[in-house]
Scaffold this motif. Sequence first.
Motif, PDB file in Angstrom:
ATOM      1  N   CYS A 115      -2.917  -0.436  -3.542  1.00  0.00           N
ATOM      2  CA  CYS A 115      -2.259  -1.618  -2.992  1.00  0.00           C
ATOM      3  C   CYS A 115      -2.434  -2.765  -3.983  1.00  0.00           C
ATOM      4  CB  CYS A 115      -2.795  -1.991  -1.598  1.00  0.00           C
ATOM      5  SG  CYS A 115      -4.234  -3.047  -1.589  1.00  0.00           S
ATOM      6  N   CYS A 136      -7.218   3.851  -5.243  1.00  0.00           N
ATOM      7  CA  CYS A 136      -8.244   3.355  -4.317  1.00  0.00           C
ATOM      8  C   CYS A 136      -9.658   3.799  -4.701  1.00  0.00           C
ATOM      9  CB  CYS A 136      -7.939   3.802  -2.889  1.00  0.00           C
ATOM     10  SG  CYS A 136      -6.469   3.008  -2.194  1.00  0.00           S
ATOM     11  N   CYS A 161     -11.369   1.381  -6.858  1.00  0.00           N
ATOM     12  CA  CYS A 161     -11.292  -0.019  -6.425  1.00  0.00           C
ATOM     13  C   CYS A 161     -12.625  -0.468  -5.827  1.00  0.00           C
ATOM     14  CB  CYS A 161     -10.175  -0.156  -5.386  1.00  0.00           C
ATOM     15  SG  CYS A 161     -10.021  -1.800  -4.679  1.00  0.00           S
ATOM     16  N   LEU A 196     -10.393  -4.101   3.360  1.00  0.00           N
ATOM     17  CA  LEU A 196      -9.199  -4.852   3.760  1.00  0.00           C
ATOM     18  C   LEU A 196      -8.571  -4.308   5.047  1.00  0.00           C
ATOM     19  CD1 LEU A 196      -7.125  -5.648   0.558  1.00  0.00           C
ATOM     20  CD2 LEU A 196      -8.604  -7.145   1.877  1.00  0.00           C
ATOM     21  N   PHE A 197      -8.810  -3.048   5.324  1.00  0.00           N
ATOM     22  CA  PHE A 197      -8.193  -2.402   6.483  1.00  0.00           C
ATOM     23  C   PHE A 197      -9.289  -1.887   7.415  1.00  0.00           C
ATOM     24  CE2 PHE A 197      -5.267  -1.923   2.862  1.00  0.00           C
ATOM     25  CZ  PHE A 197      -4.144  -2.586   3.358  1.00  0.00           C
ATOM     26  N   TYR A 257       0.823  -1.210   0.000  1.00  0.00           N
ATOM     27  CA  TYR A 257       0.000   0.000   0.000  1.00  0.00           C
ATOM     28  C   TYR A 257       0.853   1.255   0.000  1.00  0.00           C
ATOM     29  CZ  TYR A 257      -2.960   3.798   1.675  1.00  0.00           C
ATOM     30  OH  TYR A 257      -3.602   4.999   1.813  1.00  0.00           O
ATOM     31  N   CYS A 260     -11.662   1.035   3.654  1.00  0.00           N
ATOM     32  CA  CYS A 260     -11.391  -0.052   2.713  1.00  0.00           C
ATOM     33  C   CYS A 260     -11.693  -1.343   3.463  1.00  0.00           C
ATOM     34  CB  CYS A 260      -9.929  -0.037   2.270  1.00  0.00           C
ATOM     35  SG  CYS A 260      -9.426  -1.549   1.406  1.00  0.00           S
ATOM     36  N   LEU A 288     -13.101  -2.332  -3.380  1.00  0.00           N
ATOM     37  CA  LEU A 288     -13.054  -2.443  -1.919  1.00  0.00           C
ATOM     38  C   LEU A 288     -13.094  -1.083  -1.222  1.00  0.00           C
ATOM     39  CD1 LEU A 288     -10.386  -5.285  -1.688  1.00  0.00           C
ATOM     40  CD2 LEU A 288     -12.863  -5.475  -1.728  1.00  0.00           C
ATOM     41  N   PHE A 289     -12.988  -0.013  -2.004  1.00  0.00           N
ATOM     42  CA  PHE A 289     -13.042   1.338  -1.433  1.00  0.00           C
ATOM     43  C   PHE A 289     -14.491   1.653  -1.067  1.00  0.00           C
ATOM     44  CE2 PHE A 289     -13.211   6.048  -1.881  1.00  0.00           C
ATOM     45  CZ  PHE A 289     -12.232   6.385  -0.963  1.00  0.00           C
TER      46      PHE A 289
HETATM   47 FE1  SF4 Z   1      -7.035   0.841  -2.037  1.00  0.00          FE
HETATM   48 FE2  SF4 Z   1      -6.050  -1.646  -1.897  1.00  0.00          FE
HETATM   49 FE3  SF4 Z   1      -8.172  -0.975  -0.429  1.00  0.00          FE
HETATM   50 FE4  SF4 Z   1      -8.413  -1.203  -3.066  1.00  0.00          FE
HETATM   51  S1  SF4 Z   1      -7.893  -2.840  -1.640  1.00  0.00           S
HETATM   52  S2  SF4 Z   1      -9.221   0.452  -1.792  1.00  0.00           S
HETATM   53  S3  SF4 Z   1      -6.408  -0.444  -3.785  1.00  0.00           S
HETATM   54  S4  SF4 Z   1      -6.101  -0.104  -0.254  1.00  0.00           S
END
Ligand code: SF4
Length: 144
Positions: free
Chosen positions: A136, A105, A108, A124-125, A84, A122, A110-111
């Motif tokens: 990322c 992002c 994306c 993922l985070f 990232y 996101c 996932l955003f």
């Molecule tokens: Fe950004 Fe990666 Fe999350 Fe997609 S998965 S929003 S690219 S940090």
Amino acid sequence: MTTRRQFIQIVPIAGAAFVVGCSDKAAEAPKPVASAAPDTPPPAPAPVAAAPSPVASPAPSTATNSSALPMLDEKDATAVALGYVPNATKADAAKYKTYTAGQQCSGCQLFQGQAGAAAGPCSLFAGKQVNAQGWCSAFAKKAA
Ligand code: SF4
């Protein structure tokens, strides 16, 4: 004609029949009272009218919560593992062959930030925001 003996035999039987008859009527009498009780439920519509007010309030608080999240630190272990960067132009294109210019992002799947927002959550985070212009290696282009 009835004799005295017959009369004496009939009187107790008739008396018992009268008592039983009265007790049956006494047992039947409460039924109308009990059947009157189920007619009382009509007050039910009142809770339905009260329901709409709590539903309206949660929406604004969700937007406030996501913008209050801290920004993801690019030194976070998961962030490092996924490569990232808060600025997609700084992505390590030599290491991450899937990176192409223009990916960031905000584009994306996932955003979870709003369109035009500088940052957003996101998936993922969890509990963090990523920069809308970040990137990322888990980037997945949003469906058009
Ligand atoms: Fe950004 Fe990666 Fe999350 Fe997609 S998965 S929003 S690219 S940090």
